[in-house]
Design an enzyme around this catalytic site. Structure first.
Site, mmCIF file in Angstrom:
data_model
loop_
_atom_site.group_PDB
_atom_site.id
_atom_site.type_symbol
_atom_site.label_atom_id
_atom_site.label_comp_id
_atom_site.label_asym_id
_atom_site.label_seq_id
_atom_site.Cartn_x
_atom_site.Cartn_y
_atom_site.Cartn_z
ATOM 1 C CG HIS A 61 16.272 150.712 94.512
ATOM 2 N ND1 HIS A 61 17.635 150.608 94.366
ATOM 3 C CD2 HIS A 61 16.016 152.031 94.740
ATOM 4 C CE1 HIS A 61 18.191 151.801 94.500
ATOM 5 N NE2 HIS A 61 17.218 152.683 94.734
ATOM 6 C CD GLU A 63 17.214 145.557 92.396
ATOM 7 O OE1 GLU A 63 18.345 145.611 91.881
ATOM 8 O OE2 GLU A 63 16.480 146.559 92.505
ATOM 9 C CB CYS A 91 22.430 149.790 94.107
ATOM 10 S SG CYS A 91 21.035 149.692 95.259
ATOM 11 C CB CYS A 94 19.256 146.120 95.605
ATOM 12 S SG CYS A 94 18.034 147.444 95.415
#
Length: 157
Positions: A61, A63, A91, A94
């Site tokens: 992801h 992040e 999410c 993260c």
């Protein structure tokens, strides 16, 4: 958590612009268009867009990738003097990574009622097992962040 409309003097707009650029690039690559940047002492030191498909890595992801870059650059697993700007509410995975990295401030664009982990879903930072809670600011470039996602998914259908 504070909304962008409640805050008039939070940092420059350029970090969120850079995050939006990363999101756009991710979408062009066929990834879900989410982008993130990390700022340290007023400078962007890490930037990433989603790369889960490209890397065949569900943890890739935006992040997480930005946190990895910043940690490598600063030679530290902790980033207490860093701020993270991301185009979508993180999410739960993260949000946990942000907490573990001890990110100082989290700025995000669009809320994610379906998959978010900050103000939706598990609300990671409200859990008793959470050891670090960043300052959280929501709603930065919210409309633009939402438009990128809506256009991406509309074009996929």
């Amino acid at each position: 958590m504070k909304k962008a409309t409640e805050i008039s003097s939070i940092g420059p707009a350029s970090p969120m612009e850079a995050a939006l650029d990363e999101a756009q690039a991710a979408g062009t690559r066929g990834e879900v268009p989410i982008g993130a940047v990390i700022v340290h002492e007023g400078s962007i030191i890490a930037r990433a867009g989603n790369r889960t498909r490209e890397m065949n890595d569900i943890t890739a992801h935006a992040e997480v990738l930005a946190i990895r870059q910043a940690g490598e650059l600063l030679q530290s697993e902790r980033l207490p003097h860093c701020d993270l700007y991301v185009t979508l509410e993180p999410c739960a995975m993260c949000a946990a990574a942000i907490s573990f990295a001890r990110i100082r401030r989290l700025y995000y664009g669009a809320p994610d009622p379906k998959g978010g982990g900050v103000e939706h879903g598990p609300r990671f930072y409200t859990q008793p097992t959470c050891h670090h809670i960043p300052e959280i600011y929501a709603g930065f470039s919210e409309a633009r962040s939402q438009k990128l996602l809506k256009d991406f998914f509309r074009d996929k259908r």
